[in-house]
Design an enzyme around this catalytic site. Structure first.
Site, PDB file in Angstrom:
ATOM      1  N   ASP A 189       0.842  -1.192   0.000  1.00 45.61           N
ATOM      2  CA  ASP A 189       0.000   0.000   0.000  1.00 45.61           C
ATOM      3  C   ASP A 189       0.880   1.246   0.000  1.00 45.61           C
ATOM      4  O   ASP A 189       2.024   1.212   0.442  1.00 45.61           O
ATOM      5  CB  ASP A 189      -0.923   0.011   1.216  1.00 45.61           C
ATOM      6  CG  ASP A 189      -2.131   0.941   1.040  1.00 45.61           C
ATOM      7  OD1 ASP A 189      -2.405   1.354  -0.109  1.00 45.61           O
ATOM      8  OD2 ASP A 189      -2.791   1.244   2.038  1.00 45.61           O
ATOM      9  N   GLY A 190       0.316   2.316  -0.511  1.00 45.45           N
ATOM     10  CA  GLY A 190       0.956   3.622  -0.496  1.00 45.45           C
ATOM     11  C   GLY A 190       0.006   4.631   0.104  1.00 45.45           C
ATOM     12  O   GLY A 190      -1.211   4.417   0.122  1.00 45.45           O
ATOM     13  N   GLU A 250       2.444   3.848  -4.081  1.00 47.50           N
ATOM     14  CA  GLU A 250       1.854   2.526  -4.349  1.00 47.50           C
ATOM     15  C   GLU A 250       2.856   1.653  -5.112  1.00 47.50           C
ATOM     16  O   GLU A 250       3.049   0.484  -4.793  1.00 47.50           O
ATOM     17  CB  GLU A 250       0.560   2.659  -5.160  1.00 47.50           C
ATOM     18  CG  GLU A 250      -0.581   3.331  -4.437  1.00 47.50           C
ATOM     19  CD  GLU A 250      -1.323   2.449  -3.451  1.00 47.50           C
ATOM     20  OE1 GLU A 250      -0.949   1.272  -3.259  1.00 47.50           O
ATOM     21  OE2 GLU A 250      -2.296   2.947  -2.848  1.00 47.50           O
ATOM     22  N   ASP A 255      -4.404  -2.415  -3.289  1.00 48.26           N
ATOM     23  CA  ASP A 255      -5.670  -1.706  -3.479  1.00 48.26           C
ATOM     24  C   ASP A 255      -5.526  -0.644  -4.573  1.00 48.26           C
ATOM     25  O   ASP A 255      -6.430   0.141  -4.811  1.00 48.26           O
ATOM     26  CB  ASP A 255      -6.170  -1.091  -2.170  1.00 48.26           C
ATOM     27  CG  ASP A 255      -5.244  -0.034  -1.592  1.00 48.26           C
ATOM     28  OD1 ASP A 255      -4.253   0.353  -2.238  1.00 48.26           O
ATOM     29  OD2 ASP A 255      -5.516   0.416  -0.457  1.00 48.26           O
ATOM     30  N   HIS A 260      -9.328   0.041   2.724  1.00 44.92           N
ATOM     31  CA  HIS A 260     -10.068   0.523   3.896  1.00 44.92           C
ATOM     32  C   HIS A 260     -11.401  -0.203   4.053  1.00 44.92           C
ATOM     33  O   HIS A 260     -12.410   0.397   4.401  1.00 44.92           O
ATOM     34  CB  HIS A 260     -10.270   2.036   3.812  1.00 44.92           C
ATOM     35  CG  HIS A 260      -9.006   2.771   3.512  1.00 44.92           C
ATOM     36  ND1 HIS A 260      -7.999   2.925   4.441  1.00 44.92           N
ATOM     37  CD2 HIS A 260      -8.556   3.353   2.373  1.00 44.92           C
ATOM     38  CE1 HIS A 260      -6.994   3.586   3.885  1.00 44.92           C
ATOM     39  NE2 HIS A 260      -7.297   3.850   2.641  1.00 44.92           N
ATOM     40  N   ASP A 298      -1.545  -0.706   4.959  1.00 41.36           N
ATOM     41  CA  ASP A 298      -1.929   0.698   5.126  1.00 41.36           C
ATOM     42  C   ASP A 298      -1.291   1.283   6.389  1.00 41.36           C
ATOM     43  O   ASP A 298      -0.775   2.409   6.368  1.00 41.36           O
ATOM     44  CB  ASP A 298      -3.454   0.806   5.184  1.00 41.36           C
ATOM     45  CG  ASP A 298      -3.914   2.244   5.333  1.00 41.36           C
ATOM     46  OD1 ASP A 298      -3.668   3.040   4.408  1.00 41.36           O
ATOM     47  OD2 ASP A 298      -4.514   2.574   6.381  1.00 41.36           O
TER      48      ASP A 298
END
Length: 153
Positions: A14-15, A52, A74, A128, A138
């Site tokens: 994740d970023g 990301e 994501d 999320h 995250d």
């Protein structure tokens, strides 16, 4: 002669960016059997898409040998870039279908080179949304943002 079985690894990446562009972070959670590794970092001036991509690049760069990977992100940008858009970009000399230079081309090229070393199955997960691996990635990305905010220019 028996083929050597490649290690199987699951990666969640994740970023994050607090302002886009602005301070950002990346995070990756790697799982191989009973072993786990957490990676994260950040930059003072970056974009969410760059973070990301960096999460995946750093996760793959940390591997010592060729692996079979289940990679969860994501980011539709990263997923579609690697699974749909890349062949056209390469064919057009790193230009989009509209003839424009591909954004973040250096990161895309580095990511493509790393992906060529492994067998990767790409998976998209809704961010999320309570997915354990994505939530962990995250959290790591946000630690990267905090690290970036503490850096001096």
């Amino acid at each position: 002669m028996t083929a050597i079985k490649k290690p199987e690894i699951t990666i969640y990446s994740d970023g994050a960016c607090k302002v886009n562009p602005g301070p950002g972070g990346w995070g990756a959670w790697l799982i191989a059997g009973e072993h786990q590794k957490e990676l994260f970092g950040g930059r003072r001036n970056t974009t969410n898409n760059q973070m990301e991509m960096t999460a995946v690049i750093e996760a793959l760069s940390s591997l010592k040998r060729s692996c079979r990977i289940q990679l969860y992100t994501d980011s539709e940008y990263v997923l579609k870039g690697m699974t749909e858009w890349m062949p056209g970009w390469v064919r057009r000399g790193w230009r989009t279908a509209a003839g424009q230079p591909v954004k973040n081309v250096e990161l895309w090229q580095r990511l493509a080179a790393l992906c060529a070393l492994h067998e990767i199955n790409w998976h998209w997960v809704k961010g999320h949304a309570g997915h354990e691996g994505n939530e962990k990635a995250d959290q790591l990305a946000n630690r990267g943002v905090e690290m970036a905010l503490q850096q001096r220019d």
